[in-house]
Design a protein around this motif. Structure first.
Motif, short mmCIF file in Angstrom:
data_model
loop_
_atom_site.label_atom_id
_atom_site.label_comp_id
_atom_site.label_asym_id
_atom_site.label_seq_id
_atom_site.Cartn_x
_atom_site.Cartn_y
_atom_site.Cartn_z
N PRO A 178 -11.23 -42.59 23.76
CA PRO A 178 -10.56 -41.29 23.78
C PRO A 178 -11.48 -40.14 24.19
O PRO A 178 -11.02 -39.17 24.79
CB PRO A 178 -10.06 -41.13 22.33
N ARG A 179 -12.77 -40.25 23.85
CA ARG A 179 -13.67 -39.16 24.22
C ARG A 179 -13.84 -39.07 25.73
O ARG A 179 -13.92 -37.98 26.29
CB ARG A 179 -15.04 -39.38 23.56
N VAL A 180 -13.86 -40.23 26.39
CA VAL A 180 -13.94 -40.24 27.85
C VAL A 180 -12.71 -39.59 28.45
O VAL A 180 -12.79 -38.77 29.37
CB VAL A 180 -14.10 -41.69 28.38
N MET A 181 -11.52 -39.96 27.91
CA MET A 181 -10.29 -39.40 28.43
C MET A 181 -10.20 -37.89 28.16
O MET A 181 -9.65 -37.14 28.96
CB MET A 181 -9.09 -40.12 27.81
N ALA A 182 -10.74 -37.47 27.01
CA ALA A 182 -10.75 -36.03 26.70
C ALA A 182 -11.56 -35.26 27.73
O ALA A 182 -11.15 -34.20 28.21
CB ALA A 182 -11.30 -35.80 25.30
N TRP A 183 -12.73 -35.81 28.08
CA TRP A 183 -13.56 -35.15 29.09
C TRP A 183 -12.92 -35.20 30.47
O TRP A 183 -13.03 -34.24 31.25
CB TRP A 183 -14.95 -35.78 29.12
N LEU A 184 -12.24 -36.30 30.79
CA LEU A 184 -11.53 -36.37 32.06
C LEU A 184 -10.43 -35.33 32.11
O LEU A 184 -10.24 -34.66 33.15
CB LEU A 184 -10.93 -37.77 32.25
N ARG A 185 -9.70 -35.18 31.02
CA ARG A 185 -8.62 -34.19 30.96
C ARG A 185 -9.18 -32.79 31.19
O ARG A 185 -8.63 -31.99 31.96
CB ARG A 185 -7.91 -34.28 29.61
N ARG A 186 -10.30 -32.50 30.54
CA ARG A 186 -10.92 -31.18 30.74
C ARG A 186 -11.43 -31.02 32.17
O ARG A 186 -11.36 -29.94 32.76
CB ARG A 186 -12.08 -31.01 29.76
#
Length: 204
Positions: A178-186
């Motif tokens: 989820p942290r990777v996806m959070a950074w991708l979203r940002r």
């Protein structure tokens, strides 16, 4: 079909922009099929610009600063909305092992179409680009311009779909992170903001 036209088209299409960001986001969030649907939407968004060029509306945008500014800032507003929606919608870039949150193909296509419609530089590009490959006295100049525009659209779809398929192939590497996806979203949100800022300061 000249080599110069094909090379220029590939360079322009392959340069990352709003359409590429939209396609990559669809690929990472919902897989290969969604990325191809997004590529279709971005490609369809070229049609109004091509028609505007052929019918002469592009000449109005080129001559009228007001018309250009209105369309430009509409595009900026939509890009900022896309950035806000990407950050707000936590499910927009959720990658699940089984299935991502369902989103209709129609919605993905409409987003892609709007992204390219609200880009006045695309109309100006067609206005300045296509006539260079049509002889001044050519009897079927309109037909030829439509044909060249069709080739540009095919190249857009092919390149965007390739971007999407490649991005979709790495989805498995971010499942459960989820942290990777959070950074991708940002990152995607930041890309939309940067592209909007670039469009806002772009002169005719």
């Amino acid at each position: 079909m000249s080599i110069a036209f094909l090379l220029t088209t590939l360079v322009v299409v392959a340069t990352p922009g709003t359409g590429v960001v939209h396609t990559l986001a669809a690929a990472l969030s919902r897989g290969r099929r969604a990325s191809i649907v997004a590529a279709v939407g971005c490609t369809l968004g070229i049609v109004p610009h091509l028609l505007a060029t052929v019918t002469g509306v592009a000449a109005l945008l080129h001559a009228s600063a007001t018309a250009f500014q209105v369309l430009k800032y509409a595009g900026v507003a939509y890009l900022l909305y896309m950035a806000w929606a990407t950050v707000r919608d936590k499910e927009a870039l959720v990658v699940e092992e089984q299935r991502a949150a369902p989103v209709s193909a129609r919605r993905v296509i409409v987003r892609g179409v709007l992204i390219n419609i609200l880009n006045p530089k695309l109309t100006i590009f067609f206005f300045a680009f296509l006539p260079q490959f049509v002889s001044p006295g050519e009897p079927h100049a309109v037909v030829r311009m439509v044909g060249l525009g069709g080739v540009f659209m095919l190249a857009t779809f092919a390149v965007f779909a390739a971007y999407g398929v490649l991005a979709a192939s790495v989805r498995s590497h971010v499942i459960g992170r989820p942290r990777v996806m959070a950074w991708l979203r940002r990152g995607f949100a930041g890309s939309f903001v940067a592209l909007g800022a670039k469009l806002a300061v772009t002169a005719r």
